[in-house]
Design a protein around this motif. Structure first.
Motif, PDB file in Angstrom:
ATOM      1  N   GLU A  24       0.835  -1.206   0.000  1.00  0.00           N
ATOM      2  CA  GLU A  24       0.000   0.000   0.000  1.00  0.00           C
ATOM      3  C   GLU A  24       0.870   1.257   0.000  1.00  0.00           C
ATOM      4  N   TYR A  25       0.340   2.333  -0.562  1.00  0.00           N
ATOM      5  CA  TYR A  25       1.056   3.609  -0.534  1.00  0.00           C
ATOM      6  C   TYR A  25       1.397   3.969   0.912  1.00  0.00           C
ATOM      7  N   ARG A  26       0.377   3.905   1.790  1.00  0.00           N
ATOM      8  CA  ARG A  26       0.632   4.181   3.206  1.00  0.00           C
ATOM      9  C   ARG A  26      -0.231   3.279   4.071  1.00  0.00           C
ATOM     10  N   THR A  27       0.391   2.658   5.065  1.00  0.00           N
ATOM     11  CA  THR A  27      -0.296   1.872   6.078  1.00  0.00           C
ATOM     12  C   THR A  27       0.169   2.364   7.440  1.00  0.00           C
ATOM     13  N   VAL A  28      -0.752   2.855   8.254  1.00  0.00           N
ATOM     14  CA  VAL A  28      -0.377   3.274   9.599  1.00  0.00           C
ATOM     15  C   VAL A  28      -0.237   2.012  10.441  1.00  0.00           C
ATOM     16  N   GLN A  36       4.170   8.344  15.549  1.00  0.00           N
ATOM     17  CA  GLN A  36       3.417   7.398  14.732  1.00  0.00           C
ATOM     18  C   GLN A  36       4.364   6.714  13.753  1.00  0.00           C
ATOM     19  N   VAL A  37       4.108   5.423  13.473  1.00  0.00           N
ATOM     20  CA  VAL A  37       4.894   4.647  12.520  1.00  0.00           C
ATOM     21  C   VAL A  37       4.006   4.296  11.334  1.00  0.00           C
ATOM     22  N   THR A  38       4.470   4.623  10.123  1.00  0.00           N
ATOM     23  CA  THR A  38       3.740   4.258   8.911  1.00  0.00           C
ATOM     24  C   THR A  38       4.661   3.472   7.988  1.00  0.00           C
ATOM     25  N   LEU A  39       4.065   2.604   7.191  1.00  0.00           N
ATOM     26  CA  LEU A  39       4.784   1.842   6.173  1.00  0.00           C
ATOM     27  C   LEU A  39       4.378   2.411   4.821  1.00  0.00           C
ATOM     28  N   MET A  40       5.335   2.534   3.882  1.00  0.00           N
ATOM     29  CA  MET A  40       5.020   3.100   2.576  1.00  0.00           C
ATOM     30  C   MET A  40       5.625   2.269   1.456  1.00  0.00           C
ATOM     31  N   SER A  41       4.921   2.238   0.322  1.00  0.00           N
ATOM     32  CA  SER A  41       5.417   1.620  -0.897  1.00  0.00           C
ATOM     33  C   SER A  41       5.178   2.604  -2.037  1.00  0.00           C
ATOM     34  N   ILE A  42       6.268   3.066  -2.645  1.00  0.00           N
ATOM     35  CA  ILE A  42       6.197   4.052  -3.718  1.00  0.00           C
ATOM     36  C   ILE A  42       6.507   3.335  -5.032  1.00  0.00           C
ATOM     37  N   PRO A 107       9.430  -1.361  -6.435  1.00  0.00           N
ATOM     38  CA  PRO A 107       8.811  -0.439  -5.479  1.00  0.00           C
ATOM     39  C   PRO A 107       9.814   0.000  -4.404  1.00  0.00           C
ATOM     40  N   LEU A 108       9.734   1.252  -4.029  1.00  0.00           N
ATOM     41  CA  LEU A 108      10.549   1.807  -2.956  1.00  0.00           C
ATOM     42  C   LEU A 108       9.805   1.555  -1.654  1.00  0.00           C
ATOM     43  N   ARG A 109      10.370   0.738  -0.769  1.00  0.00           N
ATOM     44  CA  ARG A 109       9.721   0.350   0.496  1.00  0.00           C
ATOM     45  C   ARG A 109      10.420   1.082   1.637  1.00  0.00           C
ATOM     46  N   LEU A 110       9.639   1.775   2.429  1.00  0.00           N
ATOM     47  CA  LEU A 110      10.213   2.530   3.538  1.00  0.00           C
ATOM     48  C   LEU A 110       9.219   2.621   4.674  1.00  0.00           C
ATOM     49  N   TYR A 111       9.740   2.973   5.842  1.00  0.00           N
ATOM     50  CA  TYR A 111       8.832   3.324   6.928  1.00  0.00           C
ATOM     51  C   TYR A 111       9.152   4.740   7.361  1.00  0.00           C
ATOM     52  N   ALA A 112       8.123   5.401   7.875  1.00  0.00           N
ATOM     53  CA  ALA A 112       8.258   6.777   8.332  1.00  0.00           C
ATOM     54  C   ALA A 112       7.775   6.868   9.771  1.00  0.00           C
ATOM     55  N   ILE A 113       8.499   7.628  10.560  1.00  0.00           N
ATOM     56  CA  ILE A 113       8.091   7.924  11.927  1.00  0.00           C
ATOM     57  C   ILE A 113       7.803   9.418  11.990  1.00  0.00           C
ATOM     58  N   TYR A 114       6.592   9.735  12.392  1.00  0.00           N
ATOM     59  CA  TYR A 114       6.152  11.125  12.519  1.00  0.00           C
ATOM     60  C   TYR A 114       6.090  11.500  13.995  1.00  0.00           C
ATOM     61  N   ALA A 115       6.548  12.715  14.313  1.00  0.00           N
ATOM     62  CA  ALA A 115       6.407  13.227  15.670  1.00  0.00           C
ATOM     63  C   ALA A 115       6.087  14.723  15.571  1.00  0.00           C
ATOM     64  N   PRO A 116       4.903  15.125  15.957  1.00  0.00           N
ATOM     65  CA  PRO A 116       3.835  14.340  16.575  1.00  0.00           C
ATOM     66  C   PRO A 116       3.097  13.486  15.538  1.00  0.00           C
ATOM     67  N   VAL A 117       2.106  12.738  16.024  1.00  0.00           N
ATOM     68  CA  VAL A 117       1.250  11.901  15.178  1.00  0.00           C
ATOM     69  C   VAL A 117       0.693  12.762  14.046  1.00  0.00           C
ATOM     70  N   HIS A 118       0.659  12.190  12.837  1.00  0.00           N
ATOM     71  CA  HIS A 118       0.260  12.980  11.678  1.00  0.00           C
ATOM     72  C   HIS A 118      -0.947  12.429  10.923  1.00  0.00           C
ATOM     73  N   ILE A 123      -5.228   3.980   9.453  1.00  0.00           N
ATOM     74  CA  ILE A 123      -5.644   4.222   8.071  1.00  0.00           C
ATOM     75  C   ILE A 123      -4.724   3.496   7.090  1.00  0.00           C
ATOM     76  N   VAL A 124      -5.314   2.953   6.033  1.00  0.00           N
ATOM     77  CA  VAL A 124      -4.580   2.312   4.943  1.00  0.00           C
ATOM     78  C   VAL A 124      -4.995   3.027   3.666  1.00  0.00           C
ATOM     79  N   GLN A 125      -4.002   3.521   2.920  1.00  0.00           N
ATOM     80  CA  GLN A 125      -4.270   4.236   1.676  1.00  0.00           C
ATOM     81  C   GLN A 125      -3.543   3.521   0.553  1.00  0.00           C
ATOM     82  N   GLU A 126      -4.309   2.991  -0.386  1.00  0.00           N
ATOM     83  CA  GLU A 126      -3.748   2.180  -1.457  1.00  0.00           C
ATOM     84  C   GLU A 126      -2.844   2.983  -2.384  1.00  0.00           C
ATOM     85  N   THR A 127      -3.219   4.235  -2.663  1.00  0.00           N
ATOM     86  CA  THR A 127      -2.457   5.061  -3.602  1.00  0.00           C
ATOM     87  C   THR A 127      -2.211   6.451  -3.029  1.00  0.00           C
TER      88      THR A 127
END
Length: 158
Positions: A24-28, A36-42, A107-118, A123-127
Protein backbone atom coordinates in the motif's frame (compact mmCIF):
# COMPACT_ATOMS: atom_id res chain seq x y z
CA UNK A 1 2.72 -10.00 7.43
CA UNK A 2 -0.33 -8.24 8.82
CA UNK A 3 0.19 -5.30 11.16
CA UNK A 4 -2.65 -3.89 13.26
CA UNK A 5 -2.51 -0.40 14.73
CA UNK A 6 -3.55 -1.02 18.33
CA UNK A 7 -3.36 2.66 19.24
CA UNK A 8 -1.45 3.90 22.25
CA UNK A 9 -0.95 0.39 23.67
CA UNK A 10 2.36 -1.50 23.88
CA UNK A 11 3.27 -3.09 20.55
CA UNK A 12 6.07 -4.96 18.78
CA UNK A 13 6.40 -6.28 15.23
CA UNK A 14 9.07 -7.14 12.66
CA UNK A 15 9.27 -3.71 11.00
CA UNK A 16 11.63 -4.82 8.22
CA UNK A 17 9.34 -7.68 7.11
CA UNK A 18 6.24 -5.51 7.45
CA UNK A 19 7.87 -2.75 5.39
CA UNK A 20 9.15 -4.99 2.59
CA UNK A 21 5.82 -6.85 2.37
CA UNK A 22 3.65 -3.71 2.38
CA UNK A 23 2.09 -3.01 -1.04
CA UNK A 24 0.00 0.00 0.00
CA UNK A 25 1.06 3.61 -0.53
CA UNK A 26 0.63 4.18 3.21
CA UNK A 27 -0.30 1.87 6.08
CA UNK A 28 -0.38 3.27 9.60
CA UNK A 29 1.28 0.57 11.69
CA UNK A 30 1.20 2.13 15.17
CA UNK A 31 -0.15 5.34 16.65
CA UNK A 32 0.95 6.60 20.05
CA UNK A 33 0.35 9.83 21.91
CA UNK A 34 3.51 11.53 20.61
CA UNK A 35 4.65 9.65 17.51
CA UNK A 36 3.42 7.40 14.73
CA UNK A 37 4.89 4.65 12.52
CA UNK A 38 3.74 4.26 8.91
CA UNK A 39 4.78 1.84 6.17
CA UNK A 40 5.02 3.10 2.58
CA UNK A 41 5.42 1.62 -0.90
CA UNK A 42 6.20 4.05 -3.72
CA UNK A 43 5.77 2.65 -7.26
CA UNK A 44 8.56 2.87 -9.86
CA UNK A 45 8.81 6.39 -11.28
CA UNK A 46 6.51 7.91 -8.65
CA UNK A 47 7.22 9.91 -5.50
CA UNK A 48 5.82 10.73 -2.08
CA UNK A 49 4.94 14.16 -3.45
CA UNK A 50 6.51 17.50 -2.63
CA UNK A 51 5.18 18.66 0.75
CA UNK A 52 6.00 20.41 4.01
CA UNK A 53 4.64 19.68 7.51
CA UNK A 54 5.01 22.88 9.60
CA UNK A 55 4.74 21.14 12.99
CA UNK A 56 5.98 17.59 12.26
CA UNK A 57 9.48 16.09 12.22
CA UNK A 58 9.92 12.91 10.18
CA UNK A 59 12.37 10.02 10.18
CA UNK A 60 12.28 7.73 7.12
CA UNK A 61 14.22 4.49 6.58
CA UNK A 62 14.45 2.62 3.29
CA UNK A 63 14.22 -1.18 3.40
CA UNK A 64 14.06 -1.86 -0.37
CA UNK A 65 14.58 0.00 -3.62
CA UNK A 66 16.42 3.13 -4.71
CA UNK A 67 15.40 6.74 -4.57
CA UNK A 68 16.34 10.39 -4.50
CA UNK A 69 15.44 12.70 -1.63
CA UNK A 70 15.10 16.45 -2.21
CA UNK A 71 14.66 18.96 0.64
CA UNK A 72 14.84 22.68 1.16
CA UNK A 73 13.35 25.80 2.72
CA UNK A 74 10.78 26.33 -0.07
CA UNK A 75 9.22 24.30 -2.87
CA UNK A 76 11.35 26.25 -5.35
CA UNK A 77 14.58 25.93 -3.36
CA UNK A 78 15.32 22.22 -2.85
CA UNK A 79 19.01 22.63 -2.06
CA UNK A 80 19.51 19.21 -0.41
CA UNK A 81 19.61 16.27 -2.84
CA UNK A 82 20.79 12.76 -2.02
CA UNK A 83 20.48 9.37 -3.72
CA UNK A 84 19.32 6.77 -1.17
CA UNK A 85 18.76 3.00 -1.07
CA UNK A 86 18.17 0.07 1.27
CA UNK A 87 19.53 0.90 4.72
CA UNK A 88 19.55 4.69 4.31
CA UNK A 89 17.64 7.00 6.62
CA UNK A 90 16.25 10.46 5.95
CA UNK A 91 15.57 13.08 8.61
CA UNK A 92 13.09 15.83 7.69
CA UNK A 93 12.89 18.78 10.11
CA UNK A 94 9.46 20.33 10.65
CA UNK A 95 8.63 22.94 8.02
CA UNK A 96 11.09 21.58 5.44
CA UNK A 97 9.84 21.03 1.91
CA UNK A 98 10.67 17.46 0.91
CA UNK A 99 10.04 14.71 -1.61
CA UNK A 100 11.34 11.17 -2.08
CA UNK A 101 11.24 9.86 -5.64
CA UNK A 102 11.56 6.20 -6.65
CA UNK A 103 14.44 6.10 -9.16
CA UNK A 104 14.84 2.32 -9.17
CA UNK A 105 13.20 -0.57 -10.98
CA UNK A 106 11.18 -1.96 -8.05
CA UNK A 107 8.81 -0.44 -5.48
CA UNK A 108 10.55 1.81 -2.96
CA UNK A 109 9.72 0.35 0.50
CA UNK A 110 10.21 2.53 3.54
CA UNK A 111 8.83 3.32 6.93
CA UNK A 112 8.26 6.78 8.33
CA UNK A 113 8.09 7.92 11.93
CA UNK A 114 6.15 11.12 12.52
CA UNK A 115 6.41 13.23 15.67
CA UNK A 116 3.84 14.34 16.58
CA UNK A 117 1.25 11.90 15.18
CA UNK A 118 0.26 12.98 11.68
CA UNK A 119 -2.28 10.50 10.24
CA UNK A 120 -5.54 8.81 11.26
CA UNK A 121 -5.26 5.76 13.52
CA UNK A 122 -4.97 2.56 11.44
CA UNK A 123 -5.64 4.22 8.07
CA UNK A 124 -4.58 2.31 4.94
CA UNK A 125 -4.27 4.24 1.68
CA UNK A 126 -3.75 2.18 -1.46
CA UNK A 127 -2.46 5.06 -3.60
CA UNK A 128 -1.06 8.56 -3.29
CA UNK A 129 -4.32 9.83 -4.78
CA UNK A 130 -6.25 8.11 -1.97
CA UNK A 131 -3.97 9.79 0.58
CA UNK A 132 -4.54 13.23 -1.00
CA UNK A 133 -8.30 12.73 -1.07
CA UNK A 134 -8.39 11.56 2.55
CA UNK A 135 -6.43 14.63 3.65
CA UNK A 136 -8.65 17.02 1.66
CA UNK A 137 -11.87 15.49 3.01
CA UNK A 138 -10.67 15.38 6.62
CA UNK A 139 -10.70 11.56 6.83
CA UNK A 140 -6.95 11.50 7.55
CA UNK A 141 -6.77 13.37 10.87
CA UNK A 142 -4.75 12.40 13.97
CA UNK A 143 -6.80 10.64 16.68
CA UNK A 144 -8.06 12.56 19.70
CA UNK A 145 -5.70 10.74 22.10
CA UNK A 146 -2.61 12.07 20.31
CA UNK A 147 -0.89 15.16 21.62
CA UNK A 148 -0.88 17.84 18.94
CA UNK A 149 0.85 21.23 18.90
CA UNK A 150 -1.34 24.32 18.78
CA UNK A 151 -2.72 24.63 15.26
CA UNK A 152 -0.57 26.73 13.02
CA UNK A 153 -0.27 26.54 9.27
CA UNK A 154 -1.71 23.47 7.52
CA UNK A 155 0.51 21.06 5.57
CA UNK A 156 1.57 22.39 2.22
CA UNK A 157 1.66 20.47 -1.06
CA UNK A 158 3.18 21.54 -4.35
Amino acid sequence: MEVTDNGPEPNAFDIESATTENDEYRTVAWTGKYLQVTLMSIPVGESIGLEAHPETDQFLRLDAGRGRVKMGPSKDELTFRQDVWDGWSIQVPAGTWHDVENTGDEPLRLYAIYAPVHHAHGIVQETGEDAERDEETGVDEPPSWSVQPPKSDPDQHA
